[in-house]
Design an enzyme around this catalytic site. Structure first.
Site, short mmCIF file in Angstrom:
data_model
loop_
_atom_site.label_atom_id
_atom_site.label_comp_id
_atom_site.label_asym_id
_atom_site.label_seq_id
_atom_site.Cartn_x
_atom_site.Cartn_y
_atom_site.Cartn_z
N GLY A 1 48.50 40.93 48.24
CA GLY A 1 48.40 41.11 46.79
C GLY A 1 49.61 41.86 46.22
N GLU B 1 47.47 38.00 54.72
CA GLU B 1 46.05 37.69 54.47
C GLU B 1 45.41 36.91 55.60
OE1 GLU B 1 48.43 37.47 52.21
OE2 GLU B 1 47.72 38.09 50.22
N GLU C 1 52.16 39.34 45.75
CA GLU C 1 51.72 38.46 44.65
C GLU C 1 52.00 39.10 43.30
OE1 GLU C 1 47.75 37.99 46.50
OE2 GLU C 1 48.10 35.86 46.20
C1 3H9 Z 1 45.09 40.78 49.98
O1 3H9 Z 1 46.04 41.32 49.52
C2 3H9 Z 1 44.33 39.68 49.27
C3 3H9 Z 1 45.05 39.13 48.07
O2 3H9 Z 1 45.89 38.09 48.44
C4 3H9 Z 1 44.11 38.52 47.06
C5 3H9 Z 1 43.19 39.42 46.38
C6 3H9 Z 1 42.43 38.77 45.25
N1 3H9 Z 1 43.55 48.25 51.92
O3 3H9 Z 1 48.08 50.60 59.12
P1 3H9 Z 1 48.19 52.06 58.84
C7 3H9 Z 1 44.90 52.02 55.12
S1 3H9 Z 1 44.47 41.21 51.49
C8 3H9 Z 1 42.89 49.37 52.24
O4 3H9 Z 1 47.66 53.01 59.85
P2 3H9 Z 1 51.06 51.85 58.99
C9 3H9 Z 1 44.56 51.98 56.60
O5 3H9 Z 1 43.21 51.64 56.79
C10 3H9 Z 1 45.46 42.57 52.00
N2 3H9 Z 1 43.37 50.27 53.13
O6 3H9 Z 1 49.70 52.47 58.49
C11 3H9 Z 1 44.90 53.39 57.02
O7 3H9 Z 1 43.84 54.22 56.66
P3 3H9 Z 1 43.43 55.46 57.55
C12 3H9 Z 1 46.78 42.15 52.49
C13 3H9 Z 1 44.55 50.00 53.70
O8 3H9 Z 1 52.13 52.64 58.38
C14 3H9 Z 1 46.09 53.75 56.15
O9 3H9 Z 1 46.05 52.83 55.05
N3 3H9 Z 1 47.49 43.28 53.03
C15 3H9 Z 1 45.26 48.86 53.41
O10 3H9 Z 1 51.04 51.65 60.47
C16 3H9 Z 1 47.42 53.60 56.85
O11 3H9 Z 1 47.50 52.30 57.43
C17 3H9 Z 1 47.41 43.64 54.32
O12 3H9 Z 1 46.74 43.00 55.11
C18 3H9 Z 1 44.73 47.94 52.48
N4 3H9 Z 1 45.37 46.82 52.12
O13 3H9 Z 1 51.12 50.39 58.36
C19 3H9 Z 1 48.19 44.85 54.73
N5 3H9 Z 1 46.40 48.85 54.16
O14 3H9 Z 1 44.62 56.36 57.54
C20 3H9 Z 1 47.39 45.72 55.62
C21 3H9 Z 1 46.38 49.99 54.86
O15 3H9 Z 1 42.22 56.00 56.88
N6 3H9 Z 1 48.09 46.93 55.96
N7 3H9 Z 1 45.26 50.69 54.60
O16 3H9 Z 1 43.15 54.88 58.92
C22 3H9 Z 1 49.05 46.99 56.90
O17 3H9 Z 1 49.48 46.01 57.45
C23 3H9 Z 1 49.57 48.34 57.26
O18 3H9 Z 1 48.60 49.28 56.87
C24 3H9 Z 1 50.93 48.75 56.64
C25 3H9 Z 1 51.21 50.21 56.99
C26 3H9 Z 1 52.03 47.85 57.22
C27 3H9 Z 1 50.91 48.60 55.15
#
Ligand code: 3H9
Length: 693
Positions: free
Chosen positions: A105, A128, A108
Site C-alpha cells: 500500500g 502482498e 500504491e
Molecule cells: C498491503 O499493503 C495491502 C494493500 O495492497 C492493499 C490494501 C487495501 N502492518 O519486520 P520488522 C511491524 S499488505 C503492521 O521486525 P524490519 C512488525 O510486526 C502489506 N505491522 O522490521 C514489527 O512489529 P513488532 C504489504 C507491521 O526492519 C515491526 O513493524 N506490506 C507492518 O526487519 C517491525 O517490523 C508488507 O507486507 C505492516 N505492514 O523490516 C510489508 N510491517 O516490533 C511488511 C511491519 O511489534 N513488512 N510491521 O514485532 C516488512 O516487510 C518489514 O516489516 C519491513 C521492516 C521490511 C518493512
C-alpha cells in the site's frame, strides 16, 4: 509544522506543502494514518498559497504497506483506494519522497503521486503475495501501466522489492536524490515542476507500456506455465496475474473494480489469513518473556566449528556469509580437505548461478581457516560442535573445549536430539553452553532452534538470538527435551507413515498425500534425500524394520540411487518393485490385517499425532508458544506457509476433531495416541492453542 492528527503533519516551504507521516515503527497505513493523510491533502489542495505537495515519512522508512493487523477487523476510516484517488486527482502536483522501503500500500500511495523521488538506498516492492494477497489499492493497475506487463508480473507475483536504481530504470521512480537530502531534493523537484508548469502525470492515464501486450495475450498463459511449480497450491499469484490481465484489457476504472474484487476474495480467504498469522508469528519468536529488550549480549566476532562434514561445513558458511572469520577443525587431513573443498564448491556454484561474484567467493574463503588442532579455537568467541551424534563423543568434545576455549566463550552444540544439560555438566561453565540446532542444508534452511539448557545464562541466550538474526536465520528459542520441537514432532509423523505402510498404504501414496497437502516432499522422499542410514550401523542392524533392511541391501537413499524409490541418472524417482515386495514380506510377517487406506486417513494419521505432540511440547514448556512451533515447522520442515503451521491448522480444522481422532486411535491402538492433557483442556474450555501463553 502543524499536526493534522497524532501521526500526520502538514508544513509549508513557500509554495510547497509538505505532508509528513510519523507512525512508528514502519508508517503502516492504519486508519489513523489514512484519515490524517486525507485531511492533510484536502487542506493542502484547498490552500490557495500551495502550488505543489510533497509526501514524506519520518523514521526508518517510507510507508511499508497497509496495516496488516487491521485485516479481518471491521473497516474504519477512508479506504486506501479512495485515499489514492484523492491524491491522484489533486489539481496540484504531488511528489512522493521515498526512503527505506515503499512496500505494498505504501508503493500504491506513491504511485498515486504524480512524481516519485527516492534515495539510492530505498527499495520498492509489492510484497502482498507473501501475505496471500494482491496489491489492492491500484498497485496492479497503476503498477502495470508504469512497469509494463513482464516486469509487473514478475514484481507482483514474486513480492521481491527492487532497489531504487532498478526502479528508476523500470520507470517507477523519477530522479534519485542524494542520501540524507531527500526532503530538500523533493521540495526542490516540486518547485521545479511549478516553475516549468509541468503537467500532472497521472499513472492511470498512461497506456504506452501496456498497449503492446494487447496483441500478445499468450504472455499470461506462458507466465502461468513457466511458474506453475513455484505457485503450486497458492491462490494469490494466480489472482495477481488476473488483475494484471485486467489492467491490460480493461479501462482503468473497470480494472480497479476487478482488482478490488480479487483482493477482497483473497483477504477473506483461508490462505491469506494463515499467511498473515505467520507474518506475526515470525516476529513473535524474537520476543522472549524473561529476556527483556536490552538484555546484555556478548560480542561475537570469531567462530570455531568442530567437524567439517556436511553439517559443520554448512554451519560455517552461515558465519562466513556474515563476514565473520571461521576456524574449522577436523580430526584427519583428508576429511578437512574434503570439507574445505565442499565449501568452496558450494560458493563457486552460487557464483556460477550469478548469486555472488568470483571476488565474493574469495572474500568468504579468505575468512576460513582449516586446522587439525582444537587448540586453534582458543581465541574464538563462539564454538559450535557438529560431531557425530553420540553422547560420549559430544561429552569428550565439551571436556576438551572447556579446557581450551577462552573464558566467556560460548560453547554450542548442534545436536538434534541429545540432552544438552549433560554436555554442559562436563564443563566448568554450564552457563556458557547452549544448543544451536541448524537444519540441513545448514547454509540454506532458515530455521535455527536455539536450545536453552538449565544453566544457560540470559546473556548467552540473548547473544544466540541476536546471532541468529545476524546470519539471516529465524531463531526459535526452545528448551532441552528429546528432539526439541521439530524432530520430536517429526518422529510422530514418521512412526505413523511407517505404520500406514504396514497396514496397506504404499510409501508413494503417503508421500503423494503430504505433497498434495503442500509439503515439498513426503516422509519417504525425505528419508531418501537425507539418507536412510542416518543413525544406522551395519553392526547393530537387526533387519527389524523396512528401513533397516533397505540399508542392509545398500539401498540407502538418493546417494546410492535406491531407497524407498529407484532413481535414474537424473535423480528422478520411480516407485520400486523391490520395495513393494519387501513391504509385502513385512506385512505378512507382522500379521497386521492390510486394507485400503484412504487419503484422508493418511493425512490425519500423519498430522494429528504431530499436533498432539505439539500440545505436549507446549504443556512441558519446551516451546514458548504455539506460534513458535508453527514457525519451526514452516521454516525447518517445509510445512506449507499458507496452512499456517500445525498448531494453527489444528485451530482451523477444530481441536475437537483432533481430540476425537486421538481418542479413537488410543482405544484401538494404544497409548502412543494418548491425547495431551492440554488438548483435552482446550477442547473442554472451547479454546485453541493460540490462547495458551
Ligand atoms: C498491503 O499493503 C495491502 C494493500 O495492497 C492493499 C490494501 C487495501 N502492518 O519486520 P520488522 C511491524 S499488505 C503492521 O521486525 P524490519 C512488525 O510486526 C502489506 N505491522 O522490521 C514489527 O512489529 P513488532 C504489504 C507491521 O526492519 C515491526 O513493524 N506490506 C507492518 O526487519 C517491525 O517490523 C508488507 O507486507 C505492516 N505492514 O523490516 C510489508 N510491517 O516490533 C511488511 C511491519 O511489534 N513488512 N510491521 O514485532 C516488512 O516487510 C518489514 O516489516 C519491513 C521492516 C521490511 C518493512
Amino acid at each position: 509544522m502543524i499536526a493534522v492528527n497524532d501521526v500526520t503533519a502538514l508544513s509549508r516551504e513557500g509554495e510547497v506543502a509538505v505532508i509528513t507521516i510519523n507512525s512508528p515503527p514502519v508508517n503502516a497505513l492504519s486508519a489513523k494514518v489514512r484519515d490524517g493523510l486525507a485531511e492533510a491533502f484536502r487542506r493542502a489542495i484547498e490552500d490557495p498559497d500551495v502550488n505543489a505537495i510533497v509526501l514524506t515519512c519520518e523514521g526508518r522508512t517510507f510507508i511499508a504497506g497497509a496495516d496488516i493487523a487491521e485485516f479481518g477487523k471491521p473497516p474504519q476510516g477512508i479506504s486506501l483506494p479512495d485515499l489514492g484517488n484523492l491524491i491522484e486527482s489533486s489539481p496540484k502536483p504531488v511528489v512522493a519522497a521515498i526512503h527505506g522501503t515503499a512496500l505494498g500500500g505504501g508503493l500504491e500511495v506513491a504511485l498515486c503521486a504524480h512524481y516519485r523521488v527516492a534515495v539510492q538506498s530505498a527499495k520498492c516492492g509489492f510484497p502482498e503475495v507473501n501475505l496471500g494477497l494482491l496489491p489492492g489499492a491500484g498497485g496492479t493497475q497503476r503498477g502495470t501501466r508504469l512497469l509494463g506487463v513482464e516486469a509487473a508480473l514478475d514484481m507482483i507475483t514474486s513480492g521481491r522489492p527492487l532497489p531504487a536504481a532498478k526502479c528508476r530504470e523500470l520507470g517507477l521512480i523519477d530522479p534519485l536524490a542524494p542520501e540524507g537530502e531527500l526532503r530538500e531534493a523533493a521540495i526542490a523537484f516540486a518547485r521545479d515542476l511549478i516553475a516549468q508548469n509541468k503537467p500532472l502525470r497521472k499513472v492511470r492515464d498512461s497506456d504506452e507500456k501496456i498497449a503492446p501486450a494487447r496483441a500478445h495475450p499468450e504472455i499470461f498463459e506462458n507466465f502461468r506455465k513457466e511458474n506453475a511449480r513455484k505457485f503450486r497450491g497458492l491462490l494469490a499469484p494466480e489472482y495477481c496475474i488476473r488483475a494484471v490481465e485486467a489492467a491490460v484489457n480493461m479501462p482503468f476504472d473497470e480494472g480497479m473494480k476487478v482488482e478490488r474484487r480479487l483482493f477482497e476474495e483473497l483477504r477473506d480467504g483461508p490462505q491469506s489469513k494463515a499467511l498473515r498469522y505467520v507474518f506475526f508469528a515470525e516476529r513473535e519468536v524474537w520476543k522472549i518473556p524473561d529476556l527483556p529488550p536490552g538484555t546484555p549480549t556478548i560480542p561475537v566476532n570469531t567462530v570455531g566449528i568442530i567437524g567439517a562434514g556436511t553439517m559443520g561445513g554448512g554451519i560455517a558458511m552461515n558465519f562466513l556469509n556474515a563476514g565473520m572469520p571461521v576456524t574449522i577443525v577436523e580430526t584427519k587431513q583428508d576429511g578437512l580437505d574434503r570439507g574445505l573443498s565442499t565449501i568452496r564448491r558450494n560458493y563457486e556454484s552460487a557464483a556460477k548461478k550469478g548469486r555472488m561474484t568470483a571476488a565474493e567467493v574469495e572474500t568468504r574463503m579468505a575468512l576460513l581457516t582449516g586446522t587439525l588442532s582444537l587448540d586453534d579455537l582458543a581465541n574464538c568467541d563462539l564454538v559450535v560442535e557438529a560431531v557425530f551424534e553420540n553422547m560420549d563423543v559430544k561429552k569428550d568434545v565439551f571436556r576438551k573445549l572447556d579446557a581450551i576455549a577462552k573464558p566467556g566463550a560460548i560453547l554450542a552444540t548442534n545436536t538434534s536430539y541429545l540432552n544438552i544439560d549433560e554436555m554442559a555438566a562436563v564443563t566448568t561453565r554450564p552457563d556458557c553452553v547452549i544448543g544451536l540446532h541448524f537444519f540441513s542444508p545448514a547454509n540454506i534452511m532458515k530455521l535455527l532452534e536455539v536450545v536453552r539448557a538449565k544453566e544457560t545464562s540470559k546473556a548467552v541466550i540473548a547473544t544466540a538470538m541476536q546471532l541468529a538474526k545476524r546470519i539471516g536465520k529465524i531463531g526459535v528459542l526452545v528448551q532441552v527435551g528429546y528432539g526439541f520441537v521439530g524432530n520430536r514432532m517429526l518422529a510422530q509423523r514418521q512412526r505413523e507413515a511407517d505404520a500406514l505402510v504396514l497396514e496397506g498404504a504404499a510409501p508413494w501414496d503417503v508421500d503423494r498425500v503430504l505433497v498434495e497437502f503442500g509439503f515439498p516432499m513426503g516422509p519417504f522422499q525425505m528419508r531418501d534425500l537425507a539418507g536412510l542410514d542416518l543413525g544406522w550401523s551395519r553392526e547393530t542392524s537387526k533387519s527389524a524394520t523396512i528401513r533397516e533392511v533397505l540399508c542392509e541391501m545398500d539401498r540407502r537413499g538418493q546417494k546410492t540411487n535406491a531407497g524407498y524409490y529407484d532413481y535414474d541418472e537424473n535423480r528422478k524417482a520411480k516407485p520400486s518393485a523391490t520395495v513393494e515386495r519387501l513391504v509385502e514380506d513385512f506385512r505378512a510377517k507382522s500379521g497386521v490385517q492390510t486394507r485400503r487406506i484412504s487419503d484422508d486417513e493418511i493425512l490425519e494419521r500423519c498430522l494429528y499425532p504431530m499436533i498432539n505432540e505439539g500440545a505436549k511440547i507446549l504443556e512441558e514448556g519446551i516451546a514458548i508458544g504455539a506460534s513458535d512451533i508453527d514457525v519451526v515447522w514452516i521454516n525447518g520442515y517445509g510445512w506449507p506457509r499458507y496452512r499456517g503451521g500445525p498448531m494453527y491448522y489444528a485451530g482451523e480444522i477444530g481441536l475437537e476433531k483432533v481430540l476425537d481422532n486421538m481418542r479413537a486411535w488410543q482405544a484401538e491402538r494404544g497409548d502412543a495416541f494418548k491425547p495431551a492433557a492440554l488438548l483435552e483442556k482446550l477442547v473442554a474450555d472451547g479454546k485453541t492453542f493460540r490462547d495458551v501463553k
